[in-house]
Design a protein around this motif. Structure first.
Motif, PDB file in Angstrom:
ATOM      1  N   ASP A 122       7.143   2.344   3.882  1.00 18.09           N
ATOM      2  CA  ASP A 122       8.474   1.799   4.107  1.00 18.09           C
ATOM      3  C   ASP A 122       8.417   0.285   4.235  1.00 18.09           C
ATOM      4  O   ASP A 122       9.289  -0.430   3.725  1.00 18.09           O
ATOM      5  CB  ASP A 122       9.090   2.408   5.376  1.00 18.09           C
ATOM      6  N   GLU A 123       7.391  -0.226   4.918  1.00 14.12           N
ATOM      7  CA  GLU A 123       7.257  -1.663   5.108  1.00 14.12           C
ATOM      8  C   GLU A 123       7.066  -2.378   3.771  1.00 14.12           C
ATOM      9  O   GLU A 123       7.664  -3.437   3.530  1.00 14.12           O
ATOM     10  CB  GLU A 123       6.083  -1.971   6.029  1.00 14.12           C
ATOM     11  N   ALA A 124       6.247  -1.798   2.897  1.00 13.44           N
ATOM     12  CA  ALA A 124       6.014  -2.417   1.592  1.00 13.44           C
ATOM     13  C   ALA A 124       7.284  -2.418   0.759  1.00 13.44           C
ATOM     14  O   ALA A 124       7.612  -3.415   0.104  1.00 13.44           O
ATOM     15  CB  ALA A 124       4.892  -1.689   0.858  1.00 13.44           C
TER      16      ALA A 124
ATOM     17  N   ARG B 220       0.846  -1.197   0.000  1.00 16.09           N
ATOM     18  CA  ARG B 220       0.000   0.000   0.000  1.00 16.09           C
ATOM     19  C   ARG B 220       0.879   1.244   0.000  1.00 16.09           C
ATOM     20  O   ARG B 220       2.075   1.176   0.263  1.00 16.09           O
ATOM     21  CB  ARG B 220      -0.941   0.003   1.205  1.00 16.09           C
ATOM     22  N   THR B 221       0.260   2.389  -0.300  1.00 14.88           N
ATOM     23  CA  THR B 221       0.992   3.651  -0.273  1.00 14.88           C
ATOM     24  C   THR B 221       0.846   4.331   1.073  1.00 14.88           C
ATOM     25  O   THR B 221      -0.006   3.977   1.885  1.00 14.88           O
ATOM     26  CB  THR B 221       0.497   4.593  -1.395  1.00 14.88           C
ATOM     27  N   GLN B 222       1.696   5.325   1.301  1.00 13.93           N
ATOM     28  CA  GLN B 222       1.718   6.031   2.580  1.00 13.93           C
ATOM     29  C   GLN B 222       0.450   6.868   2.751  1.00 13.93           C
ATOM     30  O   GLN B 222      -0.043   7.457   1.775  1.00 13.93           O
ATOM     31  CB  GLN B 222       2.949   6.935   2.657  1.00 13.93           C
ATOM     32  N   PRO B 223      -0.092   6.952   3.955  1.00 17.20           N
ATOM     33  CA  PRO B 223      -1.322   7.741   4.171  1.00 17.20           C
ATOM     34  C   PRO B 223      -1.179   9.206   3.788  1.00 17.20           C
ATOM     35  O   PRO B 223      -2.146   9.830   3.331  1.00 17.20           O
ATOM     36  CB  PRO B 223      -1.564   7.594   5.682  1.00 17.20           C
TER      37      PRO B 223
ATOM     38  N   VAL C  33       9.136  -5.834  -0.620  1.00 22.00           N
ATOM     39  CA  VAL C  33       9.369  -6.077  -2.046  1.00 22.00           C
ATOM     40  C   VAL C  33      10.855  -6.261  -2.313  1.00 22.00           C
ATOM     41  O   VAL C  33      11.268  -7.148  -3.072  1.00 22.00           O
ATOM     42  CB  VAL C  33       8.788  -4.933  -2.892  1.00 22.00           C
ATOM     43  N   ARG C  34      11.680  -5.439  -1.669  1.00 19.96           N
ATOM     44  CA  ARG C  34      13.132  -5.560  -1.845  1.00 19.96           C
ATOM     45  C   ARG C  34      13.621  -6.919  -1.360  1.00 19.96           C
ATOM     46  O   ARG C  34      14.437  -7.577  -2.017  1.00 19.96           O
ATOM     47  CB  ARG C  34      13.839  -4.436  -1.096  1.00 19.96           C
ATOM     48  N   ALA C  35      13.103  -7.364  -0.229  1.00 21.31           N
ATOM     49  CA  ALA C  35      13.516  -8.659   0.314  1.00 21.31           C
ATOM     50  C   ALA C  35      13.091  -9.798  -0.605  1.00 21.31           C
ATOM     51  O   ALA C  35      13.842 -10.758  -0.817  1.00 21.31           O
ATOM     52  CB  ALA C  35      12.917  -8.850   1.706  1.00 21.31           C
ATOM     53  N   MET C  36      11.884  -9.699  -1.165  1.00 23.08           N
ATOM     54  CA  MET C  36      11.412 -10.728  -2.081  1.00 23.08           C
ATOM     55  C   MET C  36      12.279 -10.784  -3.330  1.00 23.08           C
ATOM     56  O   MET C  36      12.587 -11.856  -3.845  1.00 23.08           O
ATOM     57  CB  MET C  36       9.956 -10.468  -2.455  1.00 23.08           C
TER      58      MET C  36
END
Length: 232
Positions: A18-20, A7-10, A24-27
């Motif tokens: 940041d979590e997304a 999702r995008t930041q509120p 994605v980077r880890a995947m």
């Protein structure tokens, strides 16, 4: 990672949380398994509630579609993400769609909006005056790699590069917008859409004065891949 974590930041609808981004980077770094993350970057909107991925193509009814969604309670969890990779496997059962447009009409629309009505590309005064002739602008654009995303401005990039053609379920056309968007709305369980897209350039997107043989030739060469893939 769950689909709902993407999702995008509120407070910034253009950027993933940041979590997304970390997920994605880890995947992408996790191994050799194909299909985890798209190798290319796209401009995306995603709704987890209505389970769709929309590959946004600039100058093709994007404002109309987004306005319809936001006014009919279709939450965009990824609102307006720009040039992002996404986990393809996680969205395998989401409805993935895009809209395209005749490349010549789209090019004329971009020129009218970004050059004639503004100086979006920040030309100096002399060059901006010269770019009022659309053939001059087309010659300038022809010097760019229109498949480079990021790199090329989204309003000029190949439409076929702005869509993940290996993972798209439906490609609608601006020329048949009412019928095609009605099908999208039915597929995602949203109220029926508007009869036509707003902010279109009239007469197919180009007036007789604007469409010279020179312009047609330049656009046909620059957007050959779009013409071939989408059948315009």
């Amino acid at each position: 990672m769950r689909p709902e974590d993407y999702r995008t930041q509120p407070d910034d609808r253009f950027k993933l949380t940041d979590e997304a981004r970390r997920a994605v980077r880890a995947m992408a770094q996790s191994g050799d398994r194909a299909g985890w993350v798209s190798p290319l970057r796209y401009n995306l909107s995603v709704s987890h509630g209505h389970r769709f991925v929309w590959f946004r193509v600039a100058k093709v009814a994007s404002r109309t579609i987004r306005h319809h969604f936001t006014t009919h309670d279709v939450t965009l969890d990824v609102d307006h993400a720009m040039r992002v990779r996404y986990p393809t496997d996680l969205f395998a059962d989401y409805f993935r769609f895009a809209f395209v447009r005749d490349p010549l009409a789209r090019f004329v629309s971009a020129w009218q909006d970004k050059v004639v009505n503004a100086n979006y590309y920040r030309f100096d005064d002399a060059d901006h005056a010269r770019m009022q002739r659309i053939e001059e602008f087309a010659s300038w654009v022809a010097g760019q790699d229109l498949a480079a995303v990021p790199g090329t401005d989204q309003h000029l990039a190949l439409q076929s590069r702005l869509i993940d053609l290996n993972h798209v379920d439906f490609v609608g056309r601006l020329e048949t917008f009412a019928t095609d968007f009605a099908e999208v709305c039915e597929r995602i369980g949203a109220p029926a859409g508007p009869a036509e897209a707003r902010n279109q350039t009239g007469s197919g997107g180009a007036s007789g004065r604007q469409v010279s043989d020179e312009l047609r030739g330049l656009v046909a060469t620059m957007y050959r891949r779009d013409y071939q893939i989408f059948g315009y």
